[in-house]
Design a protein around this motif. Structure first.
Motif, mmCIF file in Angstrom:
data_model
loop_
_atom_site.group_PDB
_atom_site.id
_atom_site.type_symbol
_atom_site.label_atom_id
_atom_site.label_comp_id
_atom_site.label_asym_id
_atom_site.label_seq_id
_atom_site.Cartn_x
_atom_site.Cartn_y
_atom_site.Cartn_z
ATOM 1 N N SER A 22 0.822 -1.206 0.000
ATOM 2 C CA SER A 22 0.000 0.000 0.000
ATOM 3 C C SER A 22 0.859 1.261 0.000
ATOM 4 O O SER A 22 0.551 2.229 -0.714
ATOM 5 C CB SER A 22 -0.926 -0.010 1.213
ATOM 6 N N SER A 26 1.013 3.916 -3.058
ATOM 7 C CA SER A 26 0.684 5.330 -2.875
ATOM 8 C C SER A 26 1.787 6.229 -3.431
ATOM 9 O O SER A 26 1.500 7.293 -3.976
ATOM 10 C CB SER A 26 0.432 5.642 -1.399
ATOM 11 N N TYR A 29 1.433 6.115 -7.233
ATOM 12 C CA TYR A 29 0.260 6.891 -7.615
ATOM 13 C C TYR A 29 0.540 8.390 -7.504
ATOM 14 O O TYR A 29 0.163 9.167 -8.382
ATOM 15 C CB TYR A 29 -0.928 6.498 -6.734
ATOM 16 N N GLN A 39 -8.438 0.495 -15.001
ATOM 17 C CA GLN A 39 -9.369 -0.158 -14.090
ATOM 18 C C GLN A 39 -8.663 -1.161 -13.179
ATOM 19 O O GLN A 39 -8.974 -1.252 -11.990
ATOM 20 C CB GLN A 39 -10.473 -0.853 -14.877
ATOM 21 N N GLY A 42 -6.722 0.772 -10.578
ATOM 22 C CA GLY A 42 -7.689 1.336 -9.637
ATOM 23 C C GLY A 42 -8.231 0.307 -8.663
ATOM 24 O O GLY A 42 -8.403 0.597 -7.474
ATOM 25 N N SER A 43 -8.480 -0.903 -9.144
ATOM 26 C CA SER A 43 -9.002 -1.944 -8.248
ATOM 27 C C SER A 43 -7.941 -2.394 -7.250
ATOM 28 O O SER A 43 -8.258 -2.671 -6.086
ATOM 29 C CB SER A 43 -9.536 -3.125 -9.048
ATOM 30 N N GLY A 45 -5.488 -0.451 -6.109
ATOM 31 C CA GLY A 45 -5.400 0.659 -5.156
ATOM 32 C C GLY A 45 -6.567 0.685 -4.196
ATOM 33 O O GLY A 45 -6.385 0.921 -2.994
ATOM 34 N N ASN A 46 -7.750 0.427 -4.702
ATOM 35 C CA ASN A 46 -8.935 0.408 -3.857
ATOM 36 C C ASN A 46 -8.861 -0.723 -2.833
ATOM 37 O O ASN A 46 -9.191 -0.546 -1.659
ATOM 38 C CB ASN A 46 -10.188 0.273 -4.725
ATOM 39 N N PHE A 47 -8.409 -1.907 -3.270
ATOM 40 C CA PHE A 47 -8.253 -3.038 -2.356
ATOM 41 C C PHE A 47 -7.244 -2.721 -1.255
ATOM 42 O O PHE A 47 -7.519 -2.936 -0.067
ATOM 43 C CB PHE A 47 -7.818 -4.283 -3.130
ATOM 44 N N PHE A 49 -6.258 0.169 -0.182
ATOM 45 C CA PHE A 49 -6.787 1.225 0.683
ATOM 46 C C PHE A 49 -7.786 0.655 1.679
ATOM 47 O O PHE A 49 -7.730 0.954 2.877
ATOM 48 C CB PHE A 49 -7.436 2.322 -0.167
ATOM 49 N N ARG A 50 -8.701 -0.170 1.202
ATOM 50 C CA ARG A 50 -9.731 -0.734 2.082
ATOM 51 C C ARG A 50 -9.156 -1.688 3.132
ATOM 52 O O ARG A 50 -9.702 -1.815 4.222
ATOM 53 C CB ARG A 50 -10.797 -1.454 1.271
ATOM 54 N N GLU A 53 -6.456 0.969 5.462
ATOM 55 C CA GLU A 53 -6.937 2.224 6.044
ATOM 56 C C GLU A 53 -7.567 2.077 7.422
ATOM 57 O O GLU A 53 -7.346 2.938 8.282
ATOM 58 C CB GLU A 53 -7.906 2.917 5.083
#
Length: 97
Positions: A22, A26, A29, A39, A42-43, A45-47, A49-50, A53
């Motif tokens: 992560s 970051s 990014y 996409q 993005g997926s 990064g979203n994973f 982050f979730r 975080e």
């Protein structure tokens, strides 16, 4: 009981690598090394982050504002290292005796 401790240590090790991934993501990014419109990127990064975080947010709330420097992943890695060592050096030997 030893199997439970080994499973916890493995989970801590996996989470350790997710925090590192992560942090690296970051940086990539922030410096536009990866395409944020992709996409797949993005997926990922979203994973990341979730997953990270919820553990990083309370640490960030306790830390003073250091400008653009975020040391919360380092602090979380130190906490995970402490937990791992505590399990391996204190709890596991007590169970084997």
């Amino acid at each position: 009981m030893l199997a439970l401790i080994q499973t916890l240590v493995m989970a801590l090790d996996i989470y350790w690598w997710l925090i590192i991934a992560s942090a690296v993501f970051s940086w990539l990014y922030a410096f536009n090394v990866v395409n944020p419109r992709n996409q797949f990127v993005g997926s990922i990064g979203n994973f990341l982050f979730r997953v990270t975080e919820p553990a990083l947010r309370p640490i960030r709330n306790l830390l003073p504002d250091l400008g653009g420097i975020d040391i919360s992943p380092i602090i979380l890695l130190l906490i995970l290292f402490f937990l791992r060592q505590f399990l391996l050096t204190t709890i596991a030997p007590a169970l084997l005796s």
